[in-house]
Design an enzyme around this catalytic site. Structure first.
Site, PDB file in Angstrom:
ATOM      1  N   PHE A 111       9.851  -4.300 -27.438  1.00 31.76           N
ATOM      2  CA  PHE A 111       9.381  -5.247 -28.460  1.00 31.76           C
ATOM      3  C   PHE A 111      10.261  -6.474 -28.579  1.00 31.76           C
ATOM      4  O   PHE A 111       9.826  -7.518 -29.066  1.00 31.76           O
ATOM      5  CB  PHE A 111       9.246  -4.540 -29.816  1.00 31.76           C
ATOM      6  CG  PHE A 111      10.510  -4.413 -30.615  1.00 31.76           C
ATOM      7  CD1 PHE A 111      10.761  -5.274 -31.686  1.00 31.76           C
ATOM      8  CD2 PHE A 111      11.451  -3.425 -30.335  1.00 31.76           C
ATOM      9  CE1 PHE A 111      11.922  -5.150 -32.434  1.00 31.76           C
ATOM     10  CE2 PHE A 111      12.604  -3.293 -31.084  1.00 31.76           C
ATOM     11  CZ  PHE A 111      12.847  -4.159 -32.139  1.00 31.76           C
ATOM     12  N   LYS A 112      11.504  -6.373 -28.095  1.00 29.81           N
ATOM     13  CA  LYS A 112      12.404  -7.531 -28.199  1.00 29.81           C
ATOM     14  C   LYS A 112      11.849  -8.738 -27.433  1.00 29.81           C
ATOM     15  O   LYS A 112      12.185  -9.884 -27.733  1.00 29.81           O
ATOM     16  CB  LYS A 112      13.796  -7.176 -27.668  1.00 29.81           C
ATOM     17  CG  LYS A 112      14.424  -5.922 -28.295  1.00 29.81           C
ATOM     18  CD  LYS A 112      14.798  -6.123 -29.730  1.00 29.81           C
ATOM     19  CE  LYS A 112      15.235  -4.861 -30.443  1.00 29.81           C
ATOM     20  NZ  LYS A 112      16.540  -4.369 -30.145  1.00 29.81           N
TER      21      LYS A 112
END
Length: 496
Positions: A111-112
């Site tokens: 998700f980063k």
């Protein structure tokens, strides 16, 4: 009216969005927060007809209002392009009675990527806007995912260097391989003999070193951060909660104005804070469900009002959440203290000096939007196995923490509100833990044999991010003690 950013520890500090992004951390060690959270100026129905890029612009323009429309759209279009393997960027998958928001379709399958694909563009644009002549040195600590996503985002970006510290034995084999094989003439990866909190504390100390700052400036450098302490990381994360709601609305799963729950596996608290900001900007979120692993400092905080990091640090199969100092919680503490920087600064001083602090009853009453719980290692594995056997859908260990806590929440409350679970990493990033949860027989296989087995059982193609590292040579092999972090940075920058 323009949005200005204050330090959580000094109310007199006021900077524009671009300056807050450039600095990363306030000079007093505080985090930058907007002086108000503006309301969305588009309706939920309007959002439901937009692409991810369009939603991103409509959300981010409200908080980054010193960027021109052209500047912001350039950053968004440069970030959310063919680096992602789906046009939706963050698709929703319905499984096991919830909606999994897949935030792992970017270059590093975690998700980063959603924020770190755009941060380099925001930073370099901010540097130009503020006539910065120095090279920007991105200094960051990672518990596994931020490091690779930041390295990929900043690799070979002119006018920048990036130095990433990670705990030597505190990340998965795939996470480590992704980082140590990173190409780019401006990328540096350093393993430390310590845990993530050691790395994060070490980075904050380097940021606070005024003497080093002067020497850096003389040599043509200045620090900034790619950690979620940088507001340029947090603002893009608000977008995907709005987009998730928009998708539910577009698909006829909810009506405009219906409330949803957001379930977020949480370590450093940035991802769930973004959902909290989205709620305060007008997104109809009912409960913010904060899911912890066995490092359950946040669960205990929501239960008791005491934040206490004085406990054993546990290495788990969800290493990105193996954190005892949740940096972004400070932004929430500041807000529930009535934006009182002095009160927040005192609590953070207590944390620094004693390892704990307790909030007041009034502040505790401001946490009613949140529900906290945690998943044990055994529960985490059982959830992966159950969801796979019942639905054929394979989730990673961090997402499983959220799914486990969501089941606990439903049992405790009986709340059947439609819920979005933030699916924060591809199962391919944690293949051994995922495959062992499904069947112990897989443990005999090598890491890349496991990758091929996962492809067979999940019927999901092996991501490019994994294919790339099968044969990639190691290019970063520096290891240092925690007390050598500053010297290592100075050595990299030839300041010694």
């Amino acid at each position: 009216m323009s949005i200005l950013y204050s330090s959580t520890r000094d109310a007199s500090v006021k900077v524009k969005a671009s300056e807050a992004i450039l600095k990363g951390l306030a000079a007093d060690g505080g985090l930058f927060v907007p002086d108000s959270l503006p309301k969305f100026d588009k309706t939920l129905e309007e959002f439901s007809k937009m692409s991810y890029r369009e939603v991103a612009y409509e959300v981010m323009k409200l908080l980054l209002d010193d960027f021109t429309e052209d500047e912001l759209k350039h950053c968004i279009n440069s970030a959310y392009d063919s680096k992602f393997d789906t046009d939706k960027m963050a698709p929703l998958v319905k499984a096991d009675g919830a909606y999994f928001l897949e935030l792992f379709h970017g270059k590093t399958i975690a998700f980063k990527d959603m924020a770190l694909s755009i941060l380099p563009h925001l930073l370099t644009t901010a540097a130009k806007k503020n006539n910065v002549k120095n090279d920007i040195v991105i200094l960051t600590a990672t518990s596994g995912d931020t490091g690779k996503a930041a390295l990929a985002g900043f690799a070979d970006v002119p006018g920048t260097k990036i130095i990433v510290f990670y705990p030597k034995d505190g990340v998965s084999p795939i996470q480590e391989k992704q980082m140590v094989t990173q190409k780019g003439n401006n990328t540096y990866v350093v393993a430390i003999k310590g845990n993530f909190d050691d790395a994060q504390t070490g980075v904050k100390k380097i940021f606070a070193d005024k003497e080093l700052e002067k020497r850096m400036d003389a040599a043509g450098f200045q620090f900034s951060s790619a950690n979620s302490i940088n507001i340029g990381r947090l603002v893009p994360q608000i977008v995907y909660y709005v987009y998730a709601y928009a998708q539910l609305l577009a698909n006829g799963e909810i009506k405009a104005g219906s409330k949803i729950n957001a379930v977020v596996p949480t370590g450093n608290f940035g991802n769930i804070l973004a959902a909290y900001y989205a709620k305060n900007m007008g997104l109809p979120i009912n409960k913010l469900i904060c899911a912890s692993n066995e490092n359950k400092v946040l669960f205990d905080f929501f239960k008791t009002g005491e934040y206490d990091k004085n406990r054993d640090f546990i290495l788990t199969t969800s290493p990105s959440m193996d954190i005892l100092i949740s940096s972004n919680l400070e932004r929430l503490i500041y807000r529930i203290a009535g934006n009182d920087a002095a009160k927040n600064a005192n609590l953070m001083k207590e944390l620094r000096e004693t390892g704990k602090y307790t909030i007041t009853e009034d502040m505790k009453n401001e946490l009613k939007d949140f529900y906290g719980n945690y998943a044990s290692e055994n529960e985490d594995a059982a959830t992966i196995k159950k969801i796979y056997e019942e639905t054929g859908y394979v989730i990673d260990t961090h997402t499983a923490v959220a799914a486990t806590v969501y089941e606990k929440y439903k049992k405790e409350t009986g709340d059947e509100t439609k819920s979005v679970i933030a699916s924060t990493a591809s199962p391919y990033k944690f293949t051994r833990s995922v495959m062992n949860a499904i069947d112990k027989k897989y443990d005999a296989l090598s890491d890349f044999e496991l990758v091929d087995e996962l492809e067979k059982i999940s019927k999901v193609k092996v991501p490019q991010a994994i294919e790339e590292i099968r044969t990639a040579p190691v290019v970063h092999d520096t290891v240092c003690e925690v007390n050598e972090m500053s010297a290592t940075v100075q050595n990299i920058l030839s300041l010694n």
